[in-house]
Write an enzyme that holds these catalytic residues in place. Structure first.
Site, PDB file in Angstrom:
ATOM      1  N   THR A 253     -24.556   3.647  21.668  1.00  0.00           N
ATOM      2  CA  THR A 253     -24.858   5.058  21.890  1.00  0.00           C
ATOM      3  C   THR A 253     -26.344   5.264  22.169  1.00  0.00           C
ATOM      4  O   THR A 253     -26.732   6.036  23.052  1.00  0.00           O
ATOM      5  CB  THR A 253     -24.436   5.895  20.672  1.00  0.00           C
ATOM      6  OG1 THR A 253     -23.028   5.758  20.471  1.00  0.00           O
ATOM      7  CG2 THR A 253     -24.787   7.364  20.853  1.00  0.00           C
TER       8      THR A 253
ATOM      9  N   HIS B  14     -27.146   4.317  25.689  1.00  0.00           N
ATOM     10  CA  HIS B  14     -26.761   5.374  26.626  1.00  0.00           C
ATOM     11  C   HIS B  14     -27.817   6.483  26.649  1.00  0.00           C
ATOM     12  O   HIS B  14     -28.183   6.990  27.717  1.00  0.00           O
ATOM     13  CB  HIS B  14     -25.404   5.960  26.236  1.00  0.00           C
ATOM     14  CG  HIS B  14     -24.249   5.067  26.525  1.00  0.00           C
ATOM     15  ND1 HIS B  14     -23.867   4.733  27.806  1.00  0.00           N
ATOM     16  CD2 HIS B  14     -23.381   4.440  25.698  1.00  0.00           C
ATOM     17  CE1 HIS B  14     -22.815   3.940  27.755  1.00  0.00           C
ATOM     18  NE2 HIS B  14     -22.500   3.734  26.486  1.00  0.00           N
TER      19      HIS B  14
END
Length: 342
Positions: free
Chosen positions: A40, A43
């Site tokens: 995450t 990203h």
């Protein structure tokens, strides 16, 4: 305090001075020792389509951490100053049907630490005491820092009975590796791990996989023959999010096989529903951890001798975050840790 901040709506993260978080009623303030870099976070750093839709800058990122409690908010009684803690990064409403029924991991109003509110890539992080996991027995700081993704692995791996079963794990990223280690520790007969990275497949061998299979060179059915499996795999743990991985898994399951899916696909894709129906295959989606049954299981597994050390392959000072993120994004290693104590 120093913190890694998504300062602008563009690629990158910046180490900045920001105010220490406020400690409200029911909260605790934690001095962060180590943090783990998650997909995450990659990203968010890359500022891809998901991140641009989900993140509002400026934001302190990060949700995998371990630290020491240094301040208690009003009404906190079950956590003490000096406790070594990790944190459940899903903050729930406590009022919806699932929360009231004790199924907090299914809360529809979940807010993610380091995604929907300031996170743990910082010298200090504030968190509701109800989201704190106190380490009651000694645990290595690096391992404690990755309890969040370790919980994903445990939640996925323990979704179905494993004793004596043949288990297929597709995707040898850090969570897939931890899931394979859990499956082996929990009594699976064979644990086969697939990937296309030889470096990560070597890690799978170190954590005890029966067979680490490079699917760019060999097929899963070849692995079945090598191990003498006649009817396919009993349990599948899909950790890659790759369409071809799930299709291959479905094609190699025994009748009545069970698949737990943690990998997040980038987009929709077709699968062989005829095979799923006629082979009576169970598909179960997994997101996060069961609060706090999974956390209890994690601690007990470590007490019982589960070794996650091979999964942690990179350790960096937080000031070297650029190198740390490049390592994590390479796709060749395991978990990467940032040290916030210096």
């Amino acid at each position: 305090m120093k913190a890694l901040v998504k300062e602008k709506a563009e690629p990158g993260l910046w180490l900045r001075d920001v105010p220490e978080p406020a400690v409200g009623a029911g909260d605790v303030l934690i001095k962060v020792a180590r943090t783990g870099i998650c997909g995450t976070d990659l990203h968010i750093r890359a500022w891809d389509g998901w991140a641009s839709r989900s993140i509002t800058a400026p934001l302190v990122v990060g949700h995998e951490f371990v630290g020491e409690v240094v301040e208690l908010g009003a009404g906190v009684t079950d956590v003490a100053i000096g406790d070594r803690v990790s944190g459940e990064g899903h903050l729930v409403c406590g009022k919806c049907r699932n929360c009231l029924a004790g199924r907090r991991h299914l809360c529809r109003a979940t807010v993610g630490l380091g995604v929907g509110r300031d996170g743990a890539f910082a010298e200090y992080v504030a968190l509701p005491a109800s989201n704190v996991w106190v380490h009651r027995v000694p645990v290595d700081l690096d391992v404690a820092a990755i309890f969040d993704p370790f919980g994903n692995a445990v939640h996925t791996a323990l979704s179905f009975p494993l004793v004596g079963e043949d288990v297929l794990v597709t995707g040898a990223g850090p969570i897939g590796l931890m899931a394979a280690a859990v499956a082996r520790h929990a009594g699976a007969r064979n644990v086969v791990v697939t990937d296309v990275s030889e470096e990560r497949l070597d890690l799978a061998r170190k954590i005890g996989a029966s067979l680490a299979l490079n699917v760019s060179e060999r097929q899963i059915v070849d692995g079945q023959r090598e191990l003498g499996l006649r009817e396919g795999f009993d349990v599948g743990l899909e950790m890659s999010g790759r369409p071809e991985a799930l299709r291959d898994m479905i094609a190699n399951m025994t009748h009545g096989g069970k698949i737990a899916m943690l990998g997040l696909p980038a987009e929709e894709f077709p699968v062989d529903w005829v095979r799923i129906v006629t082979s009576m295959i169970t598909l179960k989606g997994i997101y996060g951890r069961e609060m706090f049954e999974t956390w209890y299981a994690m601690s007990v597994l470590l007490e019982g001798g589960l070794d996650l050390a091979p999964v942690i392959t990179g350790r960096y000072d937080h000031r070297d975050h650029e190198a740390a993120f490049a390592d994590a994004a390479s796709g060749r290693g395991g978990k990467v840790i940032l040290d916030w104590t210096s």
